[in-house]
Design a protein around this motif. Sequence first.
Motif, short mmCIF file in Angstrom:
data_model
loop_
_atom_site.label_atom_id
_atom_site.label_comp_id
_atom_site.label_asym_id
_atom_site.label_seq_id
_atom_site.Cartn_x
_atom_site.Cartn_y
_atom_site.Cartn_z
N HIS A 150 28.70 29.48 29.36
CA HIS A 150 28.62 28.14 28.76
C HIS A 150 27.23 27.80 28.22
N LYS A 151 26.47 28.81 27.86
CA LYS A 151 25.19 28.62 27.18
C LYS A 151 25.40 28.92 25.69
N VAL A 152 24.66 28.21 24.84
CA VAL A 152 24.70 28.45 23.40
C VAL A 152 23.34 29.01 23.00
N ASN A 153 23.30 30.32 22.73
CA ASN A 153 22.07 30.96 22.28
C ASN A 153 22.00 30.87 20.77
N LEU A 154 20.90 30.32 20.26
CA LEU A 154 20.79 30.01 18.84
C LEU A 154 19.76 30.89 18.15
N THR A 155 20.03 31.15 16.87
CA THR A 155 19.05 31.74 15.98
C THR A 155 18.88 30.80 14.79
N MET A 156 17.65 30.30 14.62
CA MET A 156 17.36 29.44 13.47
C MET A 156 16.97 30.33 12.30
N ILE A 157 17.67 30.16 11.19
CA ILE A 157 17.42 30.97 9.99
C ILE A 157 16.91 30.04 8.88
N ILE A 158 15.74 30.35 8.35
CA ILE A 158 15.17 29.59 7.24
C ILE A 158 15.01 30.54 6.06
N SER A 159 15.76 30.29 5.02
CA SER A 159 15.80 31.19 3.86
C SER A 159 14.65 30.92 2.91
N ASP A 160 14.37 31.92 2.07
CA ASP A 160 13.38 31.73 1.01
C ASP A 160 13.92 30.78 -0.05
N GLN A 161 13.05 30.42 -0.98
CA GLN A 161 13.41 29.49 -2.05
C GLN A 161 14.27 30.18 -3.10
N PRO A 162 15.51 29.70 -3.34
CA PRO A 162 16.33 30.32 -4.39
C PRO A 162 15.83 29.92 -5.78
N VAL A 163 15.85 30.87 -6.68
CA VAL A 163 15.47 30.64 -8.08
C VAL A 163 16.64 31.07 -8.95
N TYR A 164 17.11 30.15 -9.78
CA TYR A 164 18.27 30.42 -10.61
C TYR A 164 17.82 30.71 -12.04
N PHE A 165 18.25 31.86 -12.55
CA PHE A 165 17.89 32.26 -13.90
C PHE A 165 19.13 32.79 -14.59
N LYS A 166 19.58 32.04 -15.61
CA LYS A 166 20.81 32.36 -16.33
C LYS A 166 21.95 32.51 -15.34
N ASP A 167 22.56 33.68 -15.24
CA ASP A 167 23.70 33.88 -14.34
C ASP A 167 23.31 34.54 -13.03
N SER A 168 22.04 34.68 -12.76
CA SER A 168 21.60 35.39 -11.56
C SER A 168 20.74 34.49 -10.68
N THR A 169 20.62 34.88 -9.43
CA THR A 169 19.81 34.15 -8.45
C THR A 169 18.94 35.13 -7.69
N TYR A 170 17.67 34.80 -7.57
CA TYR A 170 16.79 35.61 -6.72
C TYR A 170 15.99 34.67 -5.83
N TYR A 171 15.35 35.23 -4.82
CA TYR A 171 14.64 34.42 -3.82
C TYR A 171 13.17 34.78 -3.81
N ARG A 172 12.34 33.73 -3.60
CA ARG A 172 10.91 33.97 -3.51
C ARG A 172 10.36 33.20 -2.31
N PRO A 173 9.29 33.67 -1.71
CA PRO A 173 8.73 32.99 -0.54
C PRO A 173 8.29 31.57 -0.87
N HIS A 174 8.41 30.70 0.11
CA HIS A 174 7.94 29.32 -0.06
C HIS A 174 6.41 29.32 -0.11
N LYS A 175 5.88 28.44 -0.94
CA LYS A 175 4.43 28.34 -1.06
C LYS A 175 4.04 26.87 -1.08
N PRO A 176 2.92 26.52 -0.44
CA PRO A 176 2.48 25.13 -0.46
C PRO A 176 1.82 24.79 -1.79
N TYR A 177 2.03 23.57 -2.25
CA TYR A 177 1.46 23.11 -3.51
C TYR A 177 0.27 22.18 -3.26
N SER A 178 -0.71 22.25 -4.14
CA SER A 178 -1.81 21.30 -4.17
C SER A 178 -1.73 20.49 -5.45
#
Length: 381
Positions: free
Chosen positions: A225-253
Amino acid sequence: MATKQIYKYIFAIALPLFFLSCKSTRWVNDGEYLLVKNEIYLNKKKVKNAELESLLKQRPNKELTPIFKPYLSLYNMGNPNKEKGLAHWFTKIGEPPVIIDSAAILGSATNLGLFYFSNGYFENVTSVKTHLNKKKKKAKVRYDIYTGEPHYFGTLKYLIASENIERLVTNDTVHKSLIKTGDKYSNNTLEQEREKLVKLFRNNGFYGFQKDLIRFEADTINTNHKVNLTMIISDQPVYFKDSTYYRPHKPYSLEAVYIDPYYSYTDKQERKDTSLVDDYTFLNSNSNRFSPQLPISAVHFKPGETYNQEKVVESYAHINSLRVFRNSEILFEPSDTNADMLKAVIRLRPFPQRSIKLDLEGTNTSGRYGIFGTVSVLNRN
């Protein structure tokens, strides 16, 4: 005397409504049943719980007392087959009889089961019994919920694609998780954790971070009766025409902050010169009557700083508190020269320099009617 007269009118209206309420099935067709009561039993014990009752898709007609349902009585005084006249009017202001519906009852049972599932009772079972009084055309519905044993939070692991994000999440001084081992499992806790992380990321440069990039995977197999969790945080999706790729998150100034104190949403935009004041870029206007320090004092971020959503919210509140600008809008756009920078554009629209406000109130003194007015002039310099 006036009070007694009022009571007579109330009695005259309430009396026929009371008797008509005894004929609550007047407009219930043969083969249909008026829902008169819902009952909820939790582990064989009858409960009155507003939160659980709100999950039911069908509820009996509104009542003042267990035997007096005024809105249903008003409806019964009318005739739903009439398209005009007094009979039609009564059906419009009244409430039609709630006829039991098997699909709605099943939906209610499903809602109750999902509620307890989301609160850690993964093995809950909900059953339904419908009691029909065919002679009176009335029905009662009983919901029996068997919760089973609750589940508790177990271990929490992380699977985070971007290093910048991982450093924030695993830094105990910056982020303290709401998910505690041994606490009873709740979907609300997971949702609050996601919202807390989104706020953390957006206040540390990660402009536009989306909550749906955070998800949880649960393991309950042979965990007692324990719930063992895995938190998953995905990279930033980038959509280009009909395709999707992912890039790491970066902080903005912030590369630059532009302030337009005379922006117009309707007039044709005039070409404006710019000037630099305390690192803020002002769009000058021929109509400008403000010192640049006025809007600057209300902006809580400046060029060179890391993007911080909380400072943006504070700026909106501060600008509105000045009571000088009718509209305010803060936009962020990608830099033309640096992929890691944003430029902020603050659009302001001032109130008219002088406004007149007229307030009128009706008065009644000793039976004499009149009008009381106040005129206020607000001068903004």
